[in-house]
Design a protein around this motif. Structure first.
Motif, PDB file in Angstrom:
ATOM      1  N   VAL A  19       0.846  -1.193   0.000  1.00  0.00           N
ATOM      2  CA  VAL A  19       0.000   0.000   0.000  1.00  0.00           C
ATOM      3  C   VAL A  19       0.880   1.242   0.000  1.00  0.00           C
ATOM      4  O   VAL A  19       0.646   2.192  -0.754  1.00  0.00           O
ATOM      5  CB  VAL A  19      -0.962   0.002   1.215  1.00  0.00           C
ATOM      6  N   HIS A  20       1.923   1.229   0.813  1.00  0.00           N
ATOM      7  CA  HIS A  20       2.811   2.389   0.905  1.00  0.00           C
ATOM      8  C   HIS A  20       3.477   2.687  -0.449  1.00  0.00           C
ATOM      9  O   HIS A  20       3.563   3.854  -0.856  1.00  0.00           O
ATOM     10  CB  HIS A  20       3.862   2.157   1.991  1.00  0.00           C
ATOM     11  N   ASN A  21       3.946   1.664  -1.146  1.00  0.00           N
ATOM     12  CA  ASN A  21       4.572   1.887  -2.452  1.00  0.00           C
ATOM     13  C   ASN A  21       3.565   2.365  -3.491  1.00  0.00           C
ATOM     14  O   ASN A  21       3.888   3.179  -4.360  1.00  0.00           O
ATOM     15  CB  ASN A  21       5.283   0.626  -2.946  1.00  0.00           C
ATOM     16  N   ILE A  22       2.331   1.866  -3.418  1.00  0.00           N
ATOM     17  CA  ILE A  22       1.287   2.333  -4.336  1.00  0.00           C
ATOM     18  C   ILE A  22       1.013   3.815  -4.088  1.00  0.00           C
ATOM     19  O   ILE A  22       0.998   4.620  -5.024  1.00  0.00           O
ATOM     20  CB  ILE A  22      -0.004   1.503  -4.161  1.00  0.00           C
ATOM     21  N   VAL A  23       0.825   4.177  -2.826  1.00  0.00           N
ATOM     22  CA  VAL A  23       0.568   5.583  -2.482  1.00  0.00           C
ATOM     23  C   VAL A  23       1.751   6.452  -2.916  1.00  0.00           C
ATOM     24  O   VAL A  23       1.570   7.514  -3.521  1.00  0.00           O
ATOM     25  CB  VAL A  23       0.290   5.739  -0.967  1.00  0.00           C
ATOM     26  N   GLY A  24       2.973   5.985  -2.655  1.00  0.00           N
ATOM     27  CA  GLY A  24       4.155   6.765  -3.017  1.00  0.00           C
ATOM     28  C   GLY A  24       4.301   6.953  -4.521  1.00  0.00           C
ATOM     29  O   GLY A  24       4.596   8.060  -4.996  1.00  0.00           O
ATOM     30  N   ALA A  25       4.105   5.894  -5.281  1.00  0.00           N
ATOM     31  CA  ALA A  25       4.260   5.973  -6.736  1.00  0.00           C
ATOM     32  C   ALA A  25       3.209   6.904  -7.351  1.00  0.00           C
ATOM     33  O   ALA A  25       3.533   7.755  -8.179  1.00  0.00           O
ATOM     34  CB  ALA A  25       4.171   4.576  -7.351  1.00  0.00           C
ATOM     35  N   ILE A  26       1.955   6.746  -6.944  1.00  0.00           N
ATOM     36  CA  ILE A  26       0.887   7.602  -7.483  1.00  0.00           C
ATOM     37  C   ILE A  26       1.118   9.054  -7.070  1.00  0.00           C
ATOM     38  O   ILE A  26       0.934   9.977  -7.869  1.00  0.00           O
ATOM     39  CB  ILE A  26      -0.507   7.108  -7.026  1.00  0.00           C
ATOM     40  N   SER A  27       1.551   9.279  -5.835  1.00  0.00           N
ATOM     41  CA  SER A  27       1.796  10.638  -5.351  1.00  0.00           C
ATOM     42  C   SER A  27       2.932  11.307  -6.107  1.00  0.00           C
ATOM     43  O   SER A  27       2.882  12.517  -6.368  1.00  0.00           O
ATOM     44  CB  SER A  27       2.100  10.628  -3.847  1.00  0.00           C
ATOM     45  N   ARG A  28       3.965  10.543  -6.460  1.00  0.00           N
ATOM     46  CA  ARG A  28       5.070  11.117  -7.227  1.00  0.00           C
ATOM     47  C   ARG A  28       4.676  11.372  -8.680  1.00  0.00           C
ATOM     48  O   ARG A  28       5.118  12.337  -9.287  1.00  0.00           O
ATOM     49  CB  ARG A  28       6.297  10.208  -7.153  1.00  0.00           C
ATOM     50  N   LEU A  29       3.857  10.497  -9.236  1.00  0.00           N
ATOM     51  CA  LEU A  29       3.415  10.687 -10.620  1.00  0.00           C
ATOM     52  C   LEU A  29       2.469  11.876 -10.763  1.00  0.00           C
ATOM     53  O   LEU A  29       2.463  12.551 -11.793  1.00  0.00           O
ATOM     54  CB  LEU A  29       2.687   9.433 -11.119  1.00  0.00           C
ATOM     55  N   PHE A  30       1.657  12.115  -9.724  1.00  0.00           N
ATOM     56  CA  PHE A  30       0.623  13.144  -9.788  1.00  0.00           C
ATOM     57  C   PHE A  30       0.725  14.053  -8.576  1.00  0.00           C
ATOM     58  O   PHE A  30      -0.075  13.950  -7.646  1.00  0.00           O
ATOM     59  CB  PHE A  30      -0.765  12.496  -9.867  1.00  0.00           C
ATOM     60  N   PRO A  31       1.693  14.967  -8.565  1.00  0.00           N
ATOM     61  CA  PRO A  31       1.878  15.842  -7.400  1.00  0.00           C
ATOM     62  C   PRO A  31       0.809  16.934  -7.329  1.00  0.00           C
ATOM     63  O   PRO A  31       0.011  17.107  -8.248  1.00  0.00           O
ATOM     64  CB  PRO A  31       3.268  16.440  -7.644  1.00  0.00           C
ATOM     65  N   GLY A  32       0.813  17.630  -6.206  1.00  0.00           N
ATOM     66  CA  GLY A  32      -0.047  18.792  -6.052  1.00  0.00           C
ATOM     67  C   GLY A  32      -1.523  18.479  -5.906  1.00  0.00           C
ATOM     68  O   GLY A  32      -2.362  19.215  -6.414  1.00  0.00           O
ATOM     69  N   GLY A  33      -1.856  17.404  -5.244  1.00  0.00           N
ATOM     70  CA  GLY A  33      -3.259  17.078  -5.007  1.00  0.00           C
ATOM     71  C   GLY A  33      -3.921  16.280  -6.121  1.00  0.00           C
ATOM     72  O   GLY A  33      -5.062  15.850  -5.974  1.00  0.00           O
ATOM     73  N   LEU A  34      -3.236  16.073  -7.239  1.00  0.00           N
ATOM     74  CA  LEU A  34      -3.827  15.305  -8.342  1.00  0.00           C
ATOM     75  C   LEU A  34      -3.939  13.824  -8.002  1.00  0.00           C
ATOM     76  O   LEU A  34      -4.763  13.114  -8.574  1.00  0.00           O
ATOM     77  CB  LEU A  34      -2.994  15.481  -9.616  1.00  0.00           C
ATOM     78  N   ALA A  35      -3.109  13.360  -7.080  1.00  0.00           N
ATOM     79  CA  ALA A  35      -3.098  11.937  -6.733  1.00  0.00           C
ATOM     80  C   ALA A  35      -4.288  11.540  -5.863  1.00  0.00           C
ATOM     81  O   ALA A  35      -4.727  10.386  -5.903  1.00  0.00           O
ATOM     82  CB  ALA A  35      -1.801  11.585  -6.010  1.00  0.00           C
ATOM     83  N   GLU A  36      -4.826  12.470  -5.086  1.00  0.00           N
ATOM     84  CA  GLU A  36      -5.843  12.113  -4.091  1.00  0.00           C
ATOM     85  C   GLU A  36      -7.050  11.378  -4.680  1.00  0.00           C
ATOM     86  O   GLU A  36      -7.434  10.331  -4.161  1.00  0.00           O
ATOM     87  CB  GLU A  36      -6.291  13.340  -3.302  1.00  0.00           C
ATOM     88  N   PRO A  37      -7.683  11.870  -5.766  1.00  0.00           N
ATOM     89  CA  PRO A  37      -8.839  11.119  -6.274  1.00  0.00           C
ATOM     90  C   PRO A  37      -8.473   9.734  -6.807  1.00  0.00           C
ATOM     91  O   PRO A  37      -9.257   8.789  -6.695  1.00  0.00           O
ATOM     92  CB  PRO A  37      -9.418  12.007  -7.383  1.00  0.00           C
ATOM     93  N   LEU A  38      -7.272   9.593  -7.354  1.00  0.00           N
ATOM     94  CA  LEU A  38      -6.826   8.288  -7.837  1.00  0.00           C
ATOM     95  C   LEU A  38      -6.626   7.331  -6.667  1.00  0.00           C
ATOM     96  O   LEU A  38      -7.039   6.165  -6.726  1.00  0.00           O
ATOM     97  CB  LEU A  38      -5.526   8.423  -8.633  1.00  0.00           C
ATOM     98  N   LEU A  39      -6.023   7.816  -5.599  1.00  0.00           N
ATOM     99  CA  LEU A  39      -5.781   6.976  -4.434  1.00  0.00           C
ATOM    100  C   LEU A  39      -7.085   6.641  -3.708  1.00  0.00           C
ATOM    101  O   LEU A  39      -7.229   5.539  -3.169  1.00  0.00           O
ATOM    102  CB  LEU A  39      -4.778   7.635  -3.495  1.00  0.00           C
ATOM    103  N   MET A  40      -8.035   7.548  -3.741  1.00  0.00           N
ATOM    104  CA  MET A  40      -9.339   7.251  -3.153  1.00  0.00           C
ATOM    105  C   MET A  40     -10.043   6.147  -3.939  1.00  0.00           C
ATOM    106  O   MET A  40     -10.681   5.272  -3.362  1.00  0.00           O
ATOM    107  CB  MET A  40     -10.197   8.518  -3.088  1.00  0.00           C
ATOM    108  N   ARG A  41      -9.895   6.158  -5.259  1.00  0.00           N
ATOM    109  CA  ARG A  41     -10.501   5.107  -6.080  1.00  0.00           C
ATOM    110  C   ARG A  41      -9.809   3.769  -5.820  1.00  0.00           C
ATOM    111  O   ARG A  41     -10.462   2.736  -5.692  1.00  0.00           O
ATOM    112  CB  ARG A  41     -10.412   5.487  -7.559  1.00  0.00           C
ATOM    113  N   LEU A  42      -8.483   3.768  -5.720  1.00  0.00           N
ATOM    114  CA  LEU A  42      -7.768   2.521  -5.429  1.00  0.00           C
ATOM    115  C   LEU A  42      -8.137   1.996  -4.039  1.00  0.00           C
ATOM    116  O   LEU A  42      -8.232   0.785  -3.839  1.00  0.00           O
ATOM    117  CB  LEU A  42      -6.265   2.718  -5.577  1.00  0.00           C
TER     118      LEU A  42
END
Length: 196
Positions: A19-42
């Motif tokens: 889970v930590h690596n998934i959150v980290g990878a998505i957060s790095r790919l989509f910085p500035g709050g763009l990752a949050e909706p993707l991580l909520m869906r996952l």
């Protein structure tokens, strides 16, 4: 996005699929709050896996979609629809085993023994149990998991019964349906405990 030591060709026992690596990878790919909706869906997918006992959410069983937006020069990124739920709801249990699990009231042990394709710790030999994973992840990442838990916890036992009753008789025996319902009811009660 590379994670040091991550062997993307490895499907089974991919202990870096945490889970930590998934959150980290998505957060790095989509910085500035763009990752949050993707991580909520996952997180919704992981909560759904916990509900149905899906043990097959390895790193090739989720993905991102990239499509053109209204402006042909703009792309829209989203999480791909959830897929490959065949390792769920006691699918491997023949009628005799399903009947025995029900008669001996061992559905909780059966559900809690399942190991999924997402790990909590990168050193594990087996993926985390889907219910246990959500419990841990909801504590560490409440922003992503609380909305998913709130959604699924609106379901009732009657909702589960209605869903299972719609399965055609030629696709599942009565005892298989009873086992699937027992799995849903138990898992839902555990998810409601995590939410509170």
């Amino acid at each position: 996005m590379n994670i040091k030591g991550y062997d993307k060709a490895k499907i089974a026992k991919q202990s870096d699929h945490t889970v930590h690596n998934i959150v980290g990878a998505i957060s790095r790919l989509f910085p500035g709050g763009l990752a949050e909706p993707l991580l909520m869906r996952l997180a919704e997918y992981m909560v759904f896996d916990a509900l149905i006992g899906n043990t097959d959410r390895h790193h090739e069983n989720w993905g991102l979609n990239l499509r053109l937006g209204k402006d042909p020069r703009a792309f829209v990124m989203g999480v791909a629809p959830s897929f490959d739920h065949a390792s769920a709801l006691g699918r491997e249990c023949l009628d005799e085993r399903a009947a025995k699990l029900l008669a001996e009231d061992r559905v909780p042990q059966y559900v809690n023994a399942g190991r999924g394709g997402v790990y909590w710790e990168p050193l594990g030999n087996k993926g985390a149990n889907p219910l246990a994973l959500v419990k841990l992840a909801a504590g560490r990442y409440p922003t992503y998991f609380a909305p998913a838990l709130a959604k699924v916890c609106k379901l009732t036992e009657d909702d589960a019964r209605q869903m299972i009753s719609r399965i055609p008789k030629n696709l599942a025996s009565d005892v298989s349906k009873r086992l699937a319902l027992a799995i849903l009811v138990y898992s839902l009660s555990e998810l409601k405990r995590i939410q509170t």
